[in-house]
Motif scaffolding. Sequence first.
Motif, PDB file in Angstrom:
ATOM      1  N   GLU A 101     -26.195   7.031 -12.716  1.00 21.78           N
ATOM      2  CA  GLU A 101     -27.488   7.117 -11.921  1.00 21.78           C
ATOM      3  C   GLU A 101     -28.139   5.912 -11.763  1.00 21.78           C
ATOM      4  O   GLU A 101     -28.587   5.601 -10.730  1.00 21.78           O
ATOM      5  CB  GLU A 101     -28.282   8.213 -12.983  1.00 21.78           C
ATOM      6  N   ILE A 102     -27.997   4.989 -12.641  1.00 23.28           N
ATOM      7  CA  ILE A 102     -28.793   3.642 -12.425  1.00 23.28           C
ATOM      8  C   ILE A 102     -28.056   2.878 -11.349  1.00 23.28           C
ATOM      9  O   ILE A 102     -28.396   2.337 -10.447  1.00 23.28           O
ATOM     10  CB  ILE A 102     -28.574   2.869 -13.925  1.00 23.28           C
ATOM     11  N   GLU A 103     -26.585   2.982 -11.693  1.00 27.81           N
ATOM     12  CA  GLU A 103     -25.869   2.464 -10.414  1.00 27.81           C
ATOM     13  C   GLU A 103     -26.181   3.019  -8.999  1.00 27.81           C
ATOM     14  O   GLU A 103     -26.217   2.208  -8.061  1.00 27.81           O
ATOM     15  CB  GLU A 103     -24.226   2.524 -10.674  1.00 27.81           C
ATOM     16  N   ILE A 104     -26.225   4.315  -8.929  1.00 26.75           N
ATOM     17  CA  ILE A 104     -26.249   4.756  -7.578  1.00 26.75           C
ATOM     18  C   ILE A 104     -27.848   4.439  -7.107  1.00 26.75           C
ATOM     19  O   ILE A 104     -27.789   3.964  -5.976  1.00 26.75           O
ATOM     20  CB  ILE A 104     -26.352   6.422  -7.759  1.00 26.75           C
ATOM     21  N   GLU A 105     -28.785   4.795  -8.016  1.00 25.45           N
ATOM     22  CA  GLU A 105     -30.297   4.555  -7.408  1.00 25.45           C
ATOM     23  C   GLU A 105     -30.698   3.015  -7.692  1.00 25.45           C
ATOM     24  O   GLU A 105     -31.670   2.817  -6.786  1.00 25.45           O
ATOM     25  CB  GLU A 105     -31.132   5.287  -8.543  1.00 25.45           C
TER      26      GLU A 105
END
Length: 121
Positions: A101-105
């Motif tokens: 999620e951190i990687e995507i956002e």
Amino acid sequence: MSKNLQIFVEYASTLIEVIGILIIGLGAFWALGRYLFKKQGEPYRSFKIIREELGKAILLGLEFLVAADIIATVVFETTTKSILNLGLIVLIRIILSFTLEIEIEGKFPWKQKPHKTTGKE
């Protein structure tokens, strides 16, 4: 538990696992296809977009896999060892989901932009 119900739950758990695997696999092919054929909504190929699309497919697939593990463990193996194993699997998948999620956002989940209509997060 009756034998028929046990068989049904086993098949349901397996089906949910297969759905999770298919989501991850098809999501990977979808993201790669959109990347290779420049169908990402941009005039150029974007490595960032393919990573976001692949990450979303992995996150959704992981949700299904966790659900299947929960069903299988709670229904079939309610020993302390199996529940601890399930807890460890869920913890690993939570950490993996969080990092994806951190990687995507590109930011922590609690650092979301305010909604345009309410001004609240």
